[in-house]
Design a protein around this motif. Structure first.
Motif, PDB file in Angstrom:
ATOM      1  N   ASN A  60     -54.713 -35.219 -10.199  1.00 50.74           N
ATOM      2  CA  ASN A  60     -54.638 -33.827  -9.759  1.00 50.74           C
ATOM      3  C   ASN A  60     -55.924 -33.410  -9.086  1.00 50.74           C
ATOM      4  OD1 ASN A  60     -52.042 -32.906 -11.170  1.00 50.74           O
ATOM      5  ND2 ASN A  60     -53.190 -33.874 -12.810  1.00 50.74           N
ATOM      6  N   HIS A  61     -55.795 -32.423  -8.224  1.00 48.40           N
ATOM      7  CA  HIS A  61     -56.938 -31.849  -7.521  1.00 48.40           C
ATOM      8  C   HIS A  61     -57.151 -30.447  -8.063  1.00 48.40           C
ATOM      9  CE1 HIS A  61     -59.158 -30.102  -4.036  1.00 48.40           C
ATOM     10  NE2 HIS A  61     -59.758 -31.263  -4.153  1.00 48.40           N
ATOM     11  N   LEU A  62     -58.397 -30.071  -8.272  1.00 42.14           N
ATOM     12  CA  LEU A  62     -58.720 -28.745  -8.782  1.00 42.14           C
ATOM     13  C   LEU A  62     -59.858 -28.191  -7.937  1.00 42.14           C
ATOM     14  CD1 LEU A  62     -57.718 -26.966 -11.152  1.00 42.14           C
ATOM     15  CD2 LEU A  62     -59.567 -27.902 -12.522  1.00 42.14           C
ATOM     16  N   ASN A  90     -62.453 -38.141 -11.537  1.00 45.26           N
ATOM     17  CA  ASN A  90     -62.525 -39.138 -10.474  1.00 45.26           C
ATOM     18  C   ASN A  90     -63.483 -38.728  -9.366  1.00 45.26           C
ATOM     19  OD1 ASN A  90     -59.250 -39.011 -11.280  1.00 45.26           O
ATOM     20  ND2 ASN A  90     -60.263 -40.992 -11.434  1.00 45.26           N
ATOM     21  N   GLU A  91     -63.647 -37.424  -9.207  1.00 49.12           N
ATOM     22  CA  GLU A  91     -64.496 -36.906  -8.134  1.00 49.12           C
ATOM     23  C   GLU A  91     -64.893 -35.486  -8.494  1.00 49.12           C
ATOM     24  OE1 GLU A  91     -63.678 -35.577  -3.568  1.00 49.12           O
ATOM     25  OE2 GLU A  91     -62.816 -37.490  -4.213  1.00 49.12           O
ATOM     26  N   GLY A  92     -66.133 -35.112  -8.236  1.00 49.24           N
ATOM     27  CA  GLY A  92     -66.573 -33.756  -8.515  1.00 49.24           C
ATOM     28  C   GLY A  92     -67.187 -33.621  -9.892  1.00 49.24           C
ATOM     29  N   ARG A  93     -67.003 -32.433 -10.471  1.00 50.53           N
ATOM     30  CA  ARG A  93     -67.615 -32.110 -11.769  1.00 50.53           C
ATOM     31  C   ARG A  93     -66.708 -31.146 -12.516  1.00 50.53           C
ATOM     32  NH1 ARG A  93     -73.283 -29.395 -12.708  1.00 50.53           N
ATOM     33  NH2 ARG A  93     -73.825 -30.560 -14.548  1.00 50.53           N
ATOM     34  N   LEU A  94     -66.380 -31.474 -13.764  1.00 50.82           N
ATOM     35  CA  LEU A  94     -65.472 -30.660 -14.569  1.00 50.82           C
ATOM     36  C   LEU A  94     -66.166 -30.190 -15.841  1.00 50.82           C
ATOM     37  CD1 LEU A  94     -62.322 -32.968 -14.388  1.00 50.82           C
ATOM     38  CD2 LEU A  94     -62.739 -30.888 -13.052  1.00 50.82           C
ATOM     39  N   SER A 100     -65.107 -39.906 -18.581  1.00 51.16           N
ATOM     40  CA  SER A 100     -63.844 -39.470 -19.156  1.00 51.16           C
ATOM     41  C   SER A 100     -64.072 -38.989 -20.583  1.00 51.16           C
ATOM     42  CB  SER A 100     -62.802 -40.596 -19.126  1.00 51.16           C
ATOM     43  OG  SER A 100     -63.198 -41.664 -19.945  1.00 51.16           O
ATOM     44  N   TRP A 101     -63.054 -38.322 -21.125  1.00 55.70           N
ATOM     45  CA  TRP A 101     -63.129 -37.773 -22.479  1.00 55.70           C
ATOM     46  C   TRP A 101     -61.756 -37.887 -23.124  1.00 55.70           C
ATOM     47  CZ3 TRP A 101     -61.231 -33.006 -24.632  1.00 55.70           C
ATOM     48  CH2 TRP A 101     -61.776 -32.691 -25.890  1.00 55.70           C
ATOM     49  N   SER A 128     -62.766 -30.867  -7.278  1.00 56.78           N
ATOM     50  CA  SER A 128     -62.715 -32.072  -8.109  1.00 56.78           C
ATOM     51  C   SER A 128     -61.339 -32.705  -8.105  1.00 56.78           C
ATOM     52  CB  SER A 128     -63.089 -31.729  -9.559  1.00 56.78           C
ATOM     53  OG  SER A 128     -64.388 -31.191  -9.624  1.00 56.78           O
ATOM     54  N   HIS A 129     -61.326 -33.964  -8.459  1.00 54.38           N
ATOM     55  CA  HIS A 129     -60.084 -34.697  -8.663  1.00 54.38           C
ATOM     56  C   HIS A 129     -60.179 -35.325 -10.045  1.00 54.38           C
ATOM     57  CE1 HIS A 129     -57.145 -37.998  -8.345  1.00 54.38           C
ATOM     58  NE2 HIS A 129     -56.492 -37.148  -7.595  1.00 54.38           N
TER      59      HIS A 129
END
Length: 103
Positions: A4-6, A25-29, A45-46, A62-63
């Motif tokens: 998913n993309h956010l 996978n990409e960005g920062r969450l 990952s978590w 992010s992805h």
């Protein structure tokens, strides 16, 4: 497994995802769960260990991927622990009459 993309500053709420792994996978969450804050960078990952709500906020575009295959493994492990616990309880109950009273 689902990808998913956010977009930056957007929120996502996940319910009942115990045993799933959230991968950035990409960005920062920024994840909030069980009163704990977790920041995931690209490649991190978590593993969700409870059924409490997980809120994900994207700090940048992010992805992420939600790996659900771990949910089945987590349930199998939980079930196995439950069986072992019950077996131990029954064994203790069976052995209790064999103990001799102290004189």
């Amino acid at each position: 497994m689902s990808g998913n993309h956010l977009l930056q500053d957007h929120l996502l709420t996940l319910e009942q995802v115990r045993g799933c792994r959230i991968e950035c996978n990409e960005g920062r969450l920024w994840l909030t769960a069980d009163g704990e804050d977790i920041v995931l960078e690209q490649g991190e990952s978590w593993l969700v260990a409870s059924d409490q709500r997980v809120v994900i906020e994207s700090l940048t575009d992010s992805h992420y991927t939600l790996h659900t295959r771990y949910a089945e493994q987590f349930e199998l492990l939980r079930h196995t622990i439950s069986i072992l616990h019950e077996s131990w309880r029954q064994l203790r109950h069976t052995l209790t009459p064999l103990r001799r009273p102290a004189h």
